[in-house]
Design a protein around this motif. Structure first.
Motif, PDB file in Angstrom:
ATOM      1  N   GLN A 148       0.816  -1.220   0.000  1.00 38.87           N
ATOM      2  CA  GLN A 148       0.000   0.000   0.000  1.00 38.87           C
ATOM      3  C   GLN A 148       0.853   1.275   0.000  1.00 38.87           C
ATOM      4  O   GLN A 148       0.588   2.198  -0.750  1.00 38.87           O
ATOM      5  CB  GLN A 148      -0.922   0.010   1.227  1.00 38.87           C
TER       6      GLN A 148
ATOM      7  N   ARG B   5      -4.371  -8.022  -4.842  1.00 34.54           N
ATOM      8  CA  ARG B   5      -4.565  -6.606  -4.529  1.00 34.54           C
ATOM      9  C   ARG B   5      -6.067  -6.363  -4.417  1.00 34.54           C
ATOM     10  O   ARG B   5      -6.822  -6.699  -5.332  1.00 34.54           O
ATOM     11  CB  ARG B   5      -3.954  -5.742  -5.618  1.00 34.54           C
ATOM     12  N   SER B  10      -7.777  -1.052  -0.459  1.00 31.09           N
ATOM     13  CA  SER B  10      -6.792   0.033  -0.605  1.00 31.09           C
ATOM     14  C   SER B  10      -7.476   1.381  -0.453  1.00 31.09           C
ATOM     15  O   SER B  10      -6.946   2.305   0.182  1.00 31.09           O
ATOM     16  CB  SER B  10      -6.120  -0.054  -1.974  1.00 31.09           C
ATOM     17  N   TYR B  13      -8.316   1.976   3.086  1.00 28.17           N
ATOM     18  CA  TYR B  13      -7.082   2.248   3.845  1.00 28.17           C
ATOM     19  C   TYR B  13      -6.646   3.693   3.652  1.00 28.17           C
ATOM     20  O   TYR B  13      -6.257   4.375   4.602  1.00 28.17           O
ATOM     21  CB  TYR B  13      -5.981   1.283   3.394  1.00 28.17           C
ATOM     22  N   ARG B  14      -6.743   4.184   2.447  1.00 29.04           N
ATOM     23  CA  ARG B  14      -6.268   5.554   2.179  1.00 29.04           C
ATOM     24  C   ARG B  14      -7.229   6.609   2.736  1.00 29.04           C
ATOM     25  O   ARG B  14      -6.858   7.770   2.825  1.00 29.04           O
ATOM     26  CB  ARG B  14      -6.092   5.746   0.667  1.00 29.04           C
TER      27      ARG B  14
END
Lengths: 185, 260
Positions: A148, B5, B10, B13-14
């Motif tokens: 990430q 992935r 993601s 998470y961001r």
């Protein structure tokens, strides 16, 4: 990573004495590297800063010996990984779990909020994700963070952490599975 | 799945906390990187130019050593390196210090040591050596090479200049006046620069040159031989006059029995 010269070129220029190249490189990687370290030390900001500074100092020290044989980010995160290992060994917390331990760890994940709420409240979902991330086995968390934050592929994660490709891939898959579970539970 | 992935994961998470290092930490790291870059630049300068400078220095040192060795070694290789004048000239010996002479008056310095000089002042009468001065070395030089003798006279003049400067510091100004009173003839003074005290130098040189063809060329023994010849030729008066002159010049000289 943004436009402009490649990381590897910037590092080589810095090795030749171009301080501006390092600054560009630093601006690109400071946030992801810091977060990678912060999550790896369970959000202990002071320790994360100390490790962060150490990693960059090593980058500075190694400037003359850097060879662009791999991605710069792989190299930097490899340094960070080694520094973390040293830190965990020194503090007696080094417990990189093997795959069996990680299987147990999945069951240890706490039950989260209802999925509908997670979808509606992204912010809260993110917090829970980070919370789950903090409770992942370190090797898995590291693999996830390298993907990430460092934007590394499985091969690059394997290279940075010094393990085989399959090991890195397994760790990553476990990490993703646990995090998904934490969100969906 | 080669690269597992989860884009949704993601994204979530961001959207979470986005911590960043403190600005002070950034500044410290960037400053360290600049210092290292400066050190690198200076080191690279040394690495780039150091060997070249070292090579150049080695070449220069080697060349100068070879040149020096070839100058010091006797043999044919020396000849082209030395000028004819340098080859003729003997090696310059270090001049001995003359502290005693430097304290003496001008007349005493010009007088040979074998002759006790009467304690005369500079004003009263010319120094006796300027007229008699039978010391062999000076006149021998003059006989053989007038140019060399003139150079010697000039050298003595420079010694005198030095002594006169010392005396100027030690004596009252009144006693230094006689020196300019002595006229400096133009032929000798012309080619040399008229530095302070040059009048004394040129005057002395002129005196030496003036006495060259006459009495000054004779040694006491030669002079006595001449007197004997006059006596043998029957020129008694001349012989007496010469003898009187000789006694005046050399009052301490022990005369041979035949001339007493």
């Amino acid at each position: 990573m943004g436009s402009g010269p490649a990381d590897e070129e910037l590092m080589l220029r810095y090795g030749g004495g171009d301080a501006g190249a390092f600054e560009t490189l630093y601006r690109r990687h400071r946030g992801p590297l810091y977060r990678f370290l912060l999550h790896q030390v369970k959000n202990d900001a002071a320790t994360a800063e100390e490790l962060f500074q150490d990693v960059w100092m090593r980058v500075i020290d190694f400037r003359g010996r850097y060879e662009a044989r791999a991605k710069f980010s792989s190299w930097v995160y490899a340094i960070a990984h080694n520094r973390l290992m040293d830190f965990h060994r020194a503090s007696g917390k080094a417990k990189f779990l093997d795959e069996e331990e990680s299987a147990d760890a999945i069951e240890m994940l706490p039950a989260g909020d209802p999925p509908a709420e997670i979808r509606l409240e992204r912010k809260r979902a993110a917090e829970r994700l980070l919370d789950a991330l903090g409770r992942l086995p370190e090797a898995q968390r590291e693999a996830f963070l390298l993907q990430q934050e460092g934007d590394l592929s499985v091969e690059e994660i394997a290279q940075a952490t010094g393990v085989g490709r399959e090991t890195a891939k397994t760790r990553l898959r476990y990490a993703l599975a646990k995090l998904r579970a934490s969100l969906s539970s | 799945m080669n690269d597992p992935r989860d884009h949704e994961l993601s994204r979530i998470y961001r959207e979470g906390a986005w911590p960043e290092p403190r600005r002070q930490l950034d500044d410290a790291i960037l400053e360290a990187s600049r210092r290292a870059a400066r050190a690198r630049r200076s080191a690279s300068f040394v690495w780039r130019w150091g060997p070249r400078f070292a090579l150049a220095a080695t070449v220069v040192l080697t060349f100068s050593l070879l040149l020096r060795m070839s100058e010091e070694m006797p043999g044919e290789k020396i000849a082209p390196l030395l000028t004819p004048a340098a080859r003729r000239a003997p090696p310059a010996a270090p001049r001995p210090a003359r502290p005693v002479e430097e304290a003496k008056p001008l007349a005493e310095i010009a007088t040979p040591k074998s002759e006790p000089a009467p304690p005369r002042g500079l004003v009263e009468e010319p120094p006796p050596t300027l007229q008699s001065a039978p010391a062999a070395p000076a006149f021998a030089l003059k006989k053989e090479a007038p140019e060399a003798a003139r150079a010697d006279a000039l050298q003595r003049g420079s010694d005198i200049q030095q002594n006169s400067r010392l005396r100027e510091a030690a004596l009252p100004p009144r006693e230094l006046q006689p020196a300019p009173a002595r006229p400096a003839p133009p032929p000798i003074a012309a080619p040399t620069a008229q530095a302070p005290g040059a009048a004394v130098t040129s005057g002395l040189a002129t005196s030496l040159a003036a006495r060259a063809p006459g009495v000054a060329e004779r040694s006491p023994q030669a002079w006595l031989d001449d007197i004997r010849k006059l006596k043998a030729q029957g020129k008694t008066e001349d012989a007496q006059r010469e003898l009187a002159e000789f006694r005046k010049r050399y009052p301490d000289y022990r005369l041979p029995d035949d001339l007493r």
